[in-house]
Design an enzyme around this catalytic site. Structure first.
Site, PDB file in Angstrom:
ATOM      1  N   LYS A 128      22.533 -12.765 -27.486  1.00  0.00           N
ATOM      2  CA  LYS A 128      22.082 -11.436 -27.881  1.00  0.00           C
ATOM      3  C   LYS A 128      21.775 -10.624 -26.630  1.00  0.00           C
ATOM      4  O   LYS A 128      21.221 -11.132 -25.667  1.00  0.00           O
ATOM      5  CB  LYS A 128      20.805 -11.544 -28.714  1.00  0.00           C
ATOM      6  CG  LYS A 128      20.999 -12.317 -29.980  1.00  0.00           C
ATOM      7  CD  LYS A 128      21.253 -11.417 -31.149  1.00  0.00           C
ATOM      8  CE  LYS A 128      21.744 -12.267 -32.298  1.00  0.00           C
ATOM      9  NZ  LYS A 128      21.672 -11.631 -33.579  1.00  0.00           N
TER      10      LYS A 128
ATOM     11  N   ILE B 172      25.080 -23.890 -43.609  1.00  0.00           N
ATOM     12  CA  ILE B 172      23.998 -22.914 -43.401  1.00  0.00           C
ATOM     13  C   ILE B 172      23.887 -21.943 -44.568  1.00  0.00           C
ATOM     14  O   ILE B 172      22.965 -21.147 -44.643  1.00  0.00           O
ATOM     15  CB  ILE B 172      24.210 -22.161 -42.063  1.00  0.00           C
ATOM     16  CG1 ILE B 172      24.450 -23.151 -40.926  1.00  0.00           C
ATOM     17  CG2 ILE B 172      23.022 -21.288 -41.703  1.00  0.00           C
ATOM     18  CD1 ILE B 172      23.355 -24.167 -40.727  1.00  0.00           C
ATOM     19  N   GLY B 173      24.825 -21.958 -45.480  1.00  0.00           N
ATOM     20  CA  GLY B 173      24.632 -21.145 -46.682  1.00  0.00           C
ATOM     21  C   GLY B 173      25.869 -20.444 -47.188  1.00  0.00           C
ATOM     22  O   GLY B 173      26.261 -20.611 -48.326  1.00  0.00           O
ATOM     23  N   SER B 174      26.504 -19.649 -46.346  1.00  0.00           N
ATOM     24  CA  SER B 174      27.615 -18.863 -46.866  1.00  0.00           C
ATOM     25  C   SER B 174      28.927 -19.640 -46.750  1.00  0.00           C
ATOM     26  O   SER B 174      29.093 -20.474 -45.860  1.00  0.00           O
ATOM     27  CB  SER B 174      27.736 -17.542 -46.109  1.00  0.00           C
ATOM     28  OG  SER B 174      28.013 -17.785 -44.759  1.00  0.00           O
TER      29      SER B 174
ATOM     30  N   GLU C 241      26.744 -17.903 -51.420  1.00  0.00           N
ATOM     31  CA  GLU C 241      26.365 -16.516 -51.077  1.00  0.00           C
ATOM     32  C   GLU C 241      27.461 -15.474 -51.357  1.00  0.00           C
ATOM     33  O   GLU C 241      27.566 -14.477 -50.659  1.00  0.00           O
ATOM     34  CB  GLU C 241      25.891 -16.423 -49.604  1.00  0.00           C
ATOM     35  CG  GLU C 241      24.680 -17.289 -49.314  1.00  0.00           C
ATOM     36  CD  GLU C 241      24.155 -17.184 -47.882  1.00  0.00           C
ATOM     37  OE1 GLU C 241      24.404 -16.177 -47.206  1.00  0.00           O
ATOM     38  OE2 GLU C 241      23.484 -18.153 -47.447  1.00  0.00           O
TER      39      GLU C 241
ATOM     40  N   TRP D  70      16.315  -6.457 -38.685  1.00  0.00           N
ATOM     41  CA  TRP D  70      17.672  -5.962 -38.886  1.00  0.00           C
ATOM     42  C   TRP D  70      17.723  -4.748 -39.810  1.00  0.00           C
ATOM     43  O   TRP D  70      18.761  -4.399 -40.347  1.00  0.00           O
ATOM     44  CB  TRP D  70      18.593  -7.094 -39.364  1.00  0.00           C
ATOM     45  CG  TRP D  70      18.949  -8.033 -38.249  1.00  0.00           C
ATOM     46  CD1 TRP D  70      18.661  -7.867 -36.921  1.00  0.00           C
ATOM     47  CD2 TRP D  70      19.657  -9.272 -38.343  1.00  0.00           C
ATOM     48  NE1 TRP D  70      19.135  -8.929 -36.197  1.00  0.00           N
ATOM     49  CE2 TRP D  70      19.749  -9.809 -37.041  1.00  0.00           C
ATOM     50  CE3 TRP D  70      20.216  -9.987 -39.403  1.00  0.00           C
ATOM     51  CZ2 TRP D  70      20.387 -11.022 -36.777  1.00  0.00           C
ATOM     52  CZ3 TRP D  70      20.851 -11.190 -39.142  1.00  0.00           C
ATOM     53  CH2 TRP D  70      20.943 -11.699 -37.836  1.00  0.00           C
TER      54      TRP D  70
ATOM     55  N   ASP E 118      16.086 -18.074 -43.846  1.00  0.00           N
ATOM     56  CA  ASP E 118      16.775 -17.817 -42.573  1.00  0.00           C
ATOM     57  C   ASP E 118      15.990 -16.851 -41.691  1.00  0.00           C
ATOM     58  O   ASP E 118      15.578 -15.795 -42.156  1.00  0.00           O
ATOM     59  CB  ASP E 118      18.151 -17.176 -42.839  1.00  0.00           C
ATOM     60  CG  ASP E 118      19.123 -18.159 -43.470  1.00  0.00           C
ATOM     61  OD1 ASP E 118      19.028 -19.364 -43.183  1.00  0.00           O
ATOM     62  OD2 ASP E 118      20.004 -17.713 -44.232  1.00  0.00           O
TER      63      ASP E 118
ATOM     64  N   GLU F 143      15.422 -12.799 -31.172  1.00  0.00           N
ATOM     65  CA  GLU F 143      15.962 -11.663 -30.421  1.00  0.00           C
ATOM     66  C   GLU F 143      14.953 -10.553 -30.181  1.00  0.00           C
ATOM     67  O   GLU F 143      15.094  -9.784 -29.249  1.00  0.00           O
ATOM     68  CB  GLU F 143      17.206 -11.096 -31.114  1.00  0.00           C
ATOM     69  CG  GLU F 143      16.885 -10.173 -32.248  1.00  0.00           C
ATOM     70  CD  GLU F 143      18.099  -9.828 -33.093  1.00  0.00           C
ATOM     71  OE1 GLU F 143      19.053 -10.603 -33.130  1.00  0.00           O
ATOM     72  OE2 GLU F 143      18.065  -8.779 -33.730  1.00  0.00           O
TER      73      GLU F 143
ATOM     74  N   HIS G 256      32.352 -19.204 -34.473  1.00  0.00           N
ATOM     75  CA  HIS G 256      32.832 -17.931 -33.934  1.00  0.00           C
ATOM     76  C   HIS G 256      34.240 -18.054 -33.369  1.00  0.00           C
ATOM     77  O   HIS G 256      34.841 -17.081 -32.948  1.00  0.00           O
ATOM     78  CB  HIS G 256      31.904 -17.400 -32.843  1.00  0.00           C
ATOM     79  CG  HIS G 256      30.623 -16.878 -33.404  1.00  0.00           C
ATOM     80  ND1 HIS G 256      29.443 -17.579 -33.327  1.00  0.00           N
ATOM     81  CD2 HIS G 256      30.341 -15.751 -34.089  1.00  0.00           C
ATOM     82  CE1 HIS G 256      28.492 -16.887 -33.925  1.00  0.00           C
ATOM     83  NE2 HIS G 256      29.007 -15.779 -34.396  1.00  0.00           N
TER      84      HIS G 256
HETATM   85  N1  GLN Z   1      22.590 -18.186 -44.688  1.00  0.00           N
HETATM   86  C1  GLN Z   1      23.279 -17.241 -43.860  1.00  0.00           C
HETATM   87  C2  GLN Z   1      24.778 -17.531 -43.864  1.00  0.00           C
HETATM   88  O1  GLN Z   1      25.161 -18.677 -43.908  1.00  0.00           O
HETATM   89  C3  GLN Z   1      22.790 -17.296 -42.432  1.00  0.00           C
HETATM   90  C4  GLN Z   1      23.476 -16.277 -41.588  1.00  0.00           C
HETATM   91  C5  GLN Z   1      22.966 -16.190 -40.173  1.00  0.00           C
HETATM   92  O2  GLN Z   1      22.393 -17.060 -39.645  1.00  0.00           O
HETATM   93  N2  GLN Z   1      23.190 -15.120 -39.510  1.00  0.00           N
HETATM   94  O3  GLN Z   1      25.561 -16.597 -43.789  1.00  0.00           O
END
Ligand code: GLN
Ligand code: ZN
Length: 690
Positions: A51, A363-365, A416, A493, A531, A537, A627
């Site tokens: 960041k 992590i979720g999505s 998600e 955010w 989360d 940051e 990424h």
């Molecule tokens: N739970 C969110 C996802 O998986 C976390 C996103 C993130 O850390 N920026 O998209």
């Protein structure tokens, strides 16, 4: 003109050898550093991404080694100046300064910043003299890293650089931002800069520095009074009064506090917001008018815009909610304390969940494939009903639960699919938030975010995530994690209101999320992830401010969300970038049971710190860099896991990819997850064999 750090370091030939050895074209070499590279014969990981100071913008971290040979190999900035000249625009040239470049870079193989000063300065000298021959008004050198704490050695690096660099140059401005420059101010004003740019938004203390140490009359003061990080109009009266408190005879040039990269382009085309909100909006283009207004009021005694501005602030009315305000005033210590203590909870949860060693999760999505976006767009445009929209997402949930079962992950997620963005989604369901149509801000590369605006008191009227989590939970015997965005991230955010303290707004968000957590728990969700990717940051740049100005309210805000759950409800949190080695105790203080974080680009450096600091929370360092389009092999992941197992207590390790699967394709995601699960199983059986 913004020169991104990686463009700039590439133009100075600061390109790690492993990328040069790929023998690619310049452009492909650049992409290889940013995204990683893979072909039949070779694989090179991308450079880490971090960041940009305390913003949500990212940069790619340049790397120096003993092999780095600085020379000018790229002429991007020169070409841009030429282009401006051809268009008849007399521009100000802007480039990142050598001090900041050194401070933000990574040094490997025992290389040290000091060793590069001479070469760096001579490269900058060449660049500056080439720019000097062009038709530029000023050359602005950005040194935001001067807002960090500076050691004696930092100061001497700064002095060494600028004592050498400024020779023969009469039109260089030193531009600083994101804070005050108390550690170096006295040195800065002695140097022959034509002007100095100071941030009067995050760097309020800069006013004190000027009052205490003076500001030379022969320099221009680029006064960063217009907030470059928020989107509300400036309070002219306050600003003018602040500037009037400075000594007279300072040559003041009005400026934004930082680059306008961090706000959307223009509010001109925002047509759905109420008029009373709209007249308070100021995006990048409008901020330019504000600069002009302030200049007129202050330097030319033209008061016409002042009256109108005063009237707006007199009449402003933010929607208030008495119920939320009462709840906040009744909070006490126990609202922030989860019982029993973590170690007891850990035993209770292990006994209840009976997960295998090294439990796997995500992590979720999951990927937001085109059909997901099309469905959302149709719903937004009123082309389908709420039921049709929900049914589509339910089918998606069914499918992804099946896929996760087939992959044999241990803790599942619902994917998600209903979320456009992890903050916007919650904002849309909470009172107090409003939304722009076009308020996009760049996050990295082609990725943008559209932060919501906080305009009134925040409250929750009905459950937000309950339906989708419960729906997913009922489809499987495995555990399904509920998935929330934490209060600090929702706040950081968003574009926050400025009339009440940020602590107050964050408490309001925490209470709304607390209700959501308790609803999830009451409806059978046993693991809830909250989360907080944005927690790190916003840490103040100066260490002395970390607790008093930030963590002292940010940590309690998180605890307020989950402190009322039962011991056998497991609270997870997640953070991006393994950059929180220096606040590990504060992270433990969040009192979550498990934390997952993004790690794979940073070579697991955090792991050693976890051990040193006796970190208590169970951890899931990401083993797959999402990424990058590259799919990690099973072998590679196995080695990473073995490394984790050799260092950390096995009972505390979780295995997961980095965050952000939603930005990848399904093929990439599923194949990578398969490799992750298979690699984990191998390591598990090795462990059992021992
Ligand atoms: N739970 C969110 C996802 O998986 C976390 C996103 C993130 O850390 N920026 O998209
Ligand atoms: Zn993340």
């Amino acid at each position: 003109m913004i020169i991104y750090l990686i463009f700039h370091s590439n133009a100075l030939n600061i390109i790690p050898k492993r990328y040069k050895d790929l023998n690619l074209s310049k452009l492909d070499e650049y992409f290889a550093q940013a995204r990683g590279y893979q072909d039949d014969n070779q694989t090179v990981r991308a450079l880490p991404m971090k960041k940009w100071f305390n913003t949500n913008y990212h940069y790619i971290v340049p790397e120096f080694s003993k092999e780095t040979k600085i020379e000018i190999t790229g002429k991007k900035i020169i070409k841009e100046i030429d282009e401006a000249n051809e268009l008849g625009i007399n521009s100000k040239a802007v480039l990142i300064g050598p001090y900041t470049l050194l401070k933000l870079s990574r040094f490997i193989d025992g290389a040290k910043p000091e060793e590069f000063i001479n070469d760096l300065v001579s490269a900058y000298k060449n660049l500056l003299s080439e720019i000097k021959d062009k038709n530029v008004t000023r050359i602005q050198i950005d040194e935001p890293a001067l807002s960090f704490d500076l050691t004696e050695s930092d100061k001497s690096i700064f002095n060494q650089i600028y004592d050498d660099l400024l020779n023969n140059h009469k039109n260089i401005i030193l531009q600083t931002y994101f804070g005050d420059i108390r550690d170096i101010y006295q040195d800065v004003i002695k140097k022959p800069f034509a002007g100095v740019g100071l941030d009067f938004n995050e760097g309020q203390y800069n006013y004190e520095l000027i009052k205490k140490y003076w500001f030379p009359e022969d320099k221009e003061l680029y006064a960063g009074v217009i907030n470059g990080k928020n989107i509300w109009i400036n309070n002219y009266e306050k600003t003018i009064n602040n500037l009037k408190s400075l000594p007279e005879n300072i040559d003041i040039i009005f400026n934004t506090s930082c680059s306008l990269l961090h706000v959307p382009y223009s509010s001109r085309n925002e047509n759905v917001l109420d008029a009373d909100v709209k007249q308070h909006l100021s995006f990048a283009i409008e901020k330019l008018d504000e600069l002009n207004d302030l200049d007129q009021i202050f330097n030319h005694n033209n008061q016409s815009s002042l009256k109108n501005n005063q009237k707006l602030f007199k009449e402003i009315k933010h929607p208030e909610n008495d119920n939320v305000r009462d709840r906040i005033s009744n909070l006490s210590g126990k609202d922030y304390t989860r019982l029993p203590v973590r170690s007891e909870r850990e035993a209770i949860q292990k006994d209840k969940f009976k997960l295998p060693l090294l439990p796997t999760t995500t992590i979720g999505s999951f990927p937001q494939t085109n059909d997901v976006r099309v469905n959302r767009r149709k719903f937004k445009n009123n082309q389908i009903t709420q039921d049709e929209y929900d049914n589509f997402n339910k089918k998606k949930i069914e499918r992804i639960i099946k896929i996760q079962e087939e992959l044999d992950l241990d803790v599942l997620v619902h994917g998600e699919y209903e979320r456009n963005d992890m903050v916007e989604y919650f904002g849309e369901k909470l009172d107090g938030f409003i939304f722009t149509q076009n308020g996009w801000v760049q996050s990295y590369g082609t990725r943008g975010v559209k932060p919501p605006l906080i305009w009134g008191d925040v409250s929750r009227n009905e459950p937000i995530t309950l339906d989708s989590s419960v729906y997913a939970n009922n489809l499987t015997k495995k555990l399904v994690k509920g998935m929330l965005t934490g209060p600090v991230t929702i706040f950081n955010w968003s574009f926050p209101r400025e009339d009440i303290k940020r602590e107050e707004t964050v408490s309001q968000i925490s209470l709304a999320l607390q209700d959501e957590v308790l609803d999830l728990e009451a409806n059978g969700i046993k693991i809830i992830q909250i989360d907080e990717p944005a927690l790190r940051e916003n840490l103040p740049l100066r260490k002395t401010d970390w607790f008093s100005k930030y963590l002292d309210w940010a940590i309690p805000a998180f605890r307020l969300v989950h402190s009322k759950v039962q011991p056998d409800t497991q609270i997870h949190t997640h953070m991006c970038y393994s950059e929180f080695g220096d606040i590990l105790n504060a992270i433990d203080d969040l009192d979550a049971d498990v934390i997952s974080f993004e790690a794979s680009r940073a070579d697991f450096t955090l792991i050693n710190q976890l051990i040193e600091d006796k970190f208590e929370t169970e951890v899931g360092p990401g083993v797959y860099d999402i990424h990058s389009p590259r799919i990690p092999t099973e072998k590679e992941i196995e080695q990473l896991i073995e490394k984790l197992v050799s260092k950390l207590p096995t009972g505390k390790i979780w295995i997961n990819p980095d965050c952000g699967l939603k930005t990848r394709s399904e093929e990439e995601s599923f194949e990578s997850l398969r490799n992750i699960v298979d690699a984990t199983k191998k390591v598990r059986s090795e462990l059992h064999g021992n």
